[in-house]
Design a protein around this motif. Structure first.
Motif, PDB file in Angstrom:
ATOM      1  N   THR A  61       0.968  -1.079   0.023  1.00  0.00           N
ATOM      2  CA  THR A  61      -0.095  -0.171   0.037  1.00  0.00           C
ATOM      3  C   THR A  61       0.809   1.180   0.032  1.00  0.00           C
ATOM      4  OG1 THR A  61      -0.124  -0.123   2.402  1.00  0.00           O
ATOM      5  CG2 THR A  61      -2.101  -1.043   1.168  1.00  0.00           C
ATOM      6  N   ALA A  62       1.745   1.269   0.800  1.00  0.00           N
ATOM      7  CA  ALA A  62       2.878   2.305   0.813  1.00  0.00           C
ATOM      8  C   ALA A  62       3.477   2.710  -0.397  1.00  0.00           C
ATOM      9  CB  ALA A  62       3.953   2.352   2.003  1.00  0.00           C
ATOM     10  N   LEU A  63       4.071   1.112  -1.097  1.00  0.00           N
ATOM     11  CA  LEU A  63       4.736   1.506  -2.695  1.00  0.00           C
ATOM     12  C   LEU A  63       3.713   1.918  -3.476  1.00  0.00           C
ATOM     13  CD1 LEU A  63       7.043   1.023  -4.367  1.00  0.00           C
ATOM     14  CD2 LEU A  63       6.481  -1.631  -4.191  1.00  0.00           C
ATOM     15  N   ALA A  64       2.433   1.711  -3.518  1.00  0.00           N
ATOM     16  CA  ALA A  64       1.423   2.290  -4.323  1.00  0.00           C
ATOM     17  C   ALA A  64       1.336   3.511  -4.401  1.00  0.00           C
ATOM     18  CB  ALA A  64      -0.077   1.571  -4.124  1.00  0.00           C
ATOM     19  N   SER A  65       1.154   3.987  -3.136  1.00  0.00           N
ATOM     20  CA  SER A  65       1.065   5.502  -2.756  1.00  0.00           C
ATOM     21  C   SER A  65       2.302   6.409  -3.367  1.00  0.00           C
ATOM     22  CB  SER A  65       1.029   5.885  -1.263  1.00  0.00           C
ATOM     23  OG  SER A  65       0.699   7.037  -1.146  1.00  0.00           O
ATOM     24  N   ARG A  66       3.640   5.901  -3.107  1.00  0.00           N
ATOM     25  CA  ARG A  66       5.109   6.394  -3.510  1.00  0.00           C
ATOM     26  C   ARG A  66       4.989   6.281  -4.997  1.00  0.00           C
ATOM     27  NH1 ARG A  66       9.824   5.143   0.707  1.00  0.00           N
ATOM     28  NH2 ARG A  66       8.606   5.899   2.586  1.00  0.00           N
ATOM     29  N   THR A  67       4.299   5.371  -5.687  1.00  0.00           N
ATOM     30  CA  THR A  67       4.391   5.343  -7.075  1.00  0.00           C
ATOM     31  C   THR A  67       3.146   5.886  -7.941  1.00  0.00           C
ATOM     32  OG1 THR A  67       3.702   2.968  -7.154  1.00  0.00           O
ATOM     33  CG2 THR A  67       6.156   3.591  -7.020  1.00  0.00           C
ATOM     34  N   ASN A  68       2.169   6.311  -7.101  1.00  0.00           N
ATOM     35  CA  ASN A  68       0.638   6.840  -7.363  1.00  0.00           C
ATOM     36  C   ASN A  68       0.267   5.564  -8.586  1.00  0.00           C
ATOM     37  OD1 ASN A  68      -0.942   8.915  -7.731  1.00  0.00           O
ATOM     38  ND2 ASN A  68      -0.432   9.467  -9.823  1.00  0.00           N
ATOM     39  N   ALA A  69       0.148   4.495  -7.673  1.00  0.00           N
ATOM     40  CA  ALA A  69      -0.475   3.395  -8.677  1.00  0.00           C
ATOM     41  C   ALA A  69      -1.614   2.811  -7.791  1.00  0.00           C
ATOM     42  CB  ALA A  69       0.646   2.430  -8.864  1.00  0.00           C
ATOM     43  N   THR A  70      -2.461   2.342  -8.690  1.00  0.00           N
ATOM     44  CA  THR A  70      -3.336   1.406  -7.893  1.00  0.00           C
ATOM     45  C   THR A  70      -2.802   0.037  -7.464  1.00  0.00           C
ATOM     46  OG1 THR A  70      -4.117   0.171  -9.720  1.00  0.00           O
ATOM     47  CG2 THR A  70      -5.385   2.234  -9.329  1.00  0.00           C
ATOM     48  N   LEU A  71      -3.539  -0.624  -6.109  1.00  0.00           N
ATOM     49  CA  LEU A  71      -3.022  -1.751  -5.920  1.00  0.00           C
ATOM     50  C   LEU A  71      -2.917  -2.885  -7.132  1.00  0.00           C
ATOM     51  CD1 LEU A  71      -4.117  -1.993  -2.234  1.00  0.00           C
ATOM     52  CD2 LEU A  71      -1.659  -1.953  -2.898  1.00  0.00           C
ATOM     53  N   PRO A  72      -4.129  -2.873  -7.700  1.00  0.00           N
ATOM     54  CA  PRO A  72      -4.037  -3.959  -9.068  1.00  0.00           C
ATOM     55  C   PRO A  72      -2.734  -3.701 -10.093  1.00  0.00           C
ATOM     56  CG  PRO A  72      -6.296  -3.143  -8.244  1.00  0.00           C
ATOM     57  CD  PRO A  72      -5.350  -2.244  -7.521  1.00  0.00           C
ATOM     58  N   ARG A  73      -2.715  -2.396 -10.387  1.00  0.00           N
ATOM     59  CA  ARG A  73      -1.447  -2.135 -11.425  1.00  0.00           C
ATOM     60  C   ARG A  73      -0.120  -2.412 -10.618  1.00  0.00           C
ATOM     61  NH1 ARG A  73       1.213   3.309 -13.482  1.00  0.00           N
ATOM     62  NH2 ARG A  73       2.384   2.659 -15.067  1.00  0.00           N
ATOM     63  N   LEU A  74      -0.074  -2.017  -9.345  1.00  0.00           N
ATOM     64  CA  LEU A  74       1.292  -2.411  -8.815  1.00  0.00           C
ATOM     65  C   LEU A  74       1.483  -3.685  -8.519  1.00  0.00           C
ATOM     66  CD1 LEU A  74       3.795  -1.396  -7.319  1.00  0.00           C
ATOM     67  CD2 LEU A  74       2.442  -1.187  -5.195  1.00  0.00           C
ATOM     68  N   SER A  75       0.508  -4.421  -8.124  1.00  0.00           N
ATOM     69  CA  SER A  75       0.570  -5.966  -7.954  1.00  0.00           C
ATOM     70  C   SER A  75       0.925  -6.574  -9.431  1.00  0.00           C
ATOM     71  CB  SER A  75      -0.766  -6.343  -7.509  1.00  0.00           C
ATOM     72  OG  SER A  75      -0.779  -8.036  -7.443  1.00  0.00           O
ATOM     73  N   HIS A  76       0.305  -6.062 -10.341  1.00  0.00           N
ATOM     74  CA  HIS A  76       0.695  -6.626 -11.789  1.00  0.00           C
ATOM     75  C   HIS A  76       2.244  -6.473 -12.040  1.00  0.00           C
ATOM     76  CE1 HIS A  76       0.308  -8.014 -15.908  1.00  0.00           C
ATOM     77  NE2 HIS A  76       0.736  -6.810 -16.431  1.00  0.00           N
ATOM     78  N   VAL A  77       2.615  -5.293 -11.725  1.00  0.00           N
ATOM     79  CA  VAL A  77       4.104  -4.954 -12.222  1.00  0.00           C
ATOM     80  C   VAL A  77       5.167  -5.662 -11.131  1.00  0.00           C
ATOM     81  CG1 VAL A  77       5.787  -2.975 -12.049  1.00  0.00           C
ATOM     82  CG2 VAL A  77       3.702  -2.742 -13.183  1.00  0.00           C
ATOM     83  N   VAL A  78       4.644  -5.766  -9.683  1.00  0.00           N
ATOM     84  CA  VAL A  78       5.475  -6.351  -8.964  1.00  0.00           C
ATOM     85  C   VAL A  78       5.533  -7.881  -9.309  1.00  0.00           C
ATOM     86  CG1 VAL A  78       5.744  -7.245  -6.643  1.00  0.00           C
ATOM     87  CG2 VAL A  78       5.274  -4.851  -6.979  1.00  0.00           C
ATOM     88  N   SER A  79       4.509  -8.516  -9.681  1.00  0.00           N
ATOM     89  CA  SER A  79       4.665  -9.941 -10.288  1.00  0.00           C
ATOM     90  C   SER A  79       5.731 -10.069 -11.532  1.00  0.00           C
ATOM     91  CB  SER A  79       3.221 -10.288 -10.746  1.00  0.00           C
ATOM     92  OG  SER A  79       2.371 -10.450  -9.632  1.00  0.00           O
ATOM     93  N   ARG A  80       5.670  -9.170 -12.242  1.00  0.00           N
ATOM     94  CA  ARG A  80       6.580  -9.026 -13.241  1.00  0.00           C
ATOM     95  C   ARG A  80       7.836  -9.010 -12.905  1.00  0.00           C
ATOM     96  NH1 ARG A  80       3.622  -5.256 -16.505  1.00  0.00           N
ATOM     97  NH2 ARG A  80       5.052  -3.808 -16.150  1.00  0.00           N
ATOM     98  N   LEU A  81       8.382  -8.067 -12.053  1.00  0.00           N
ATOM     99  CA  LEU A  81       9.566  -7.816 -11.265  1.00  0.00           C
ATOM    100  C   LEU A  81       9.996  -9.360 -10.588  1.00  0.00           C
ATOM    101  CD1 LEU A  81       9.433  -4.043 -10.248  1.00  0.00           C
ATOM    102  CD2 LEU A  81      10.628  -5.026 -12.138  1.00  0.00           C
ATOM    103  N   GLU A  82       9.032  -9.832  -9.722  1.00  0.00           N
ATOM    104  CA  GLU A  82       9.197 -11.225  -9.009  1.00  0.00           C
ATOM    105  C   GLU A  82       9.607 -12.139 -10.126  1.00  0.00           C
ATOM    106  OE1 GLU A  82       6.564 -12.198  -5.186  1.00  0.00           O
ATOM    107  OE2 GLU A  82       5.382 -11.612  -7.107  1.00  0.00           O
TER     108      GLU A  82
END
Length: 162
Positions: A61-82
């Protein structure tokens, strides 16, 4: 109905130039990052925010805030980075319901390898076009705009002198 307060000719030029920069700069940043590091600008920004965090870890949630992303968008990007080995998700030790994103050693190395090219692109496209006074003006102006756009300080930007 009242007549809108139209922009003056000078204000209109300033506004349209800002819009042009907002439209063109992301493409320039993305092009360099994809060519040199096989990352989108948002992926790099996500890694960079983690690299600057304590223990290179943030709640999603903090990372989403710092990157101005929705949680679903951030989750998708973090999955790719994982999948690429740059980030791992772990349960938060203080709140097992929360998930943290943590930069791996490989992710840290990716940030270190990518940062010089990214900084060179930022310099070439923005900073090198400015003298010291322009840079101070840009810092001051952007602080005023950020106070309006981000009054809660979600991006973690300070508005005072640096």
């Amino acid at each position: 109905m009242t007549e809108p307060e139209w922009l003056s000719p000078e204000q209109l030029v300033a506004w349209t130039r800002l819009v042009a920069v907002v439209e063109l700069l992301p493409g320039a940043l993305d092009t360099q990052l994809q060519r040199d590091a096989d990352l989108t600008h948002f992926e790099y920004f996500t890694l960079a925010m983690l690299s600057e965090a304590e223990h290179r870890s943030l709640r999603m949630t903090a990372l989403a805030s710092r990157t101005n992303a929705t949680l679903p968008r951030l989750s998708h990007v973090v999955s790719r980075l994982e999948r690429r080995g740059y980030v791992r998700r772990t349960p938060d030790v203080d709140d097992r319901r929360a998930i943290n994103a943590q930069l791996t050693d490989e992710g840290w190395q990716k940030v270190l390898a990518t940062a010089p090219g990214h900084v060179a692109t930022v310099r070439r496209n923005v900073i090198d076009a400015l003298d010291d006074r322009d840079t101070e003006d840009l810092r001051r102006i952007m602080a005023k705009v950020l106070e309006r756009l981000d009054p809660e300080g979600r991006f973690g930007m300070t508005t005072g002198p640096m």
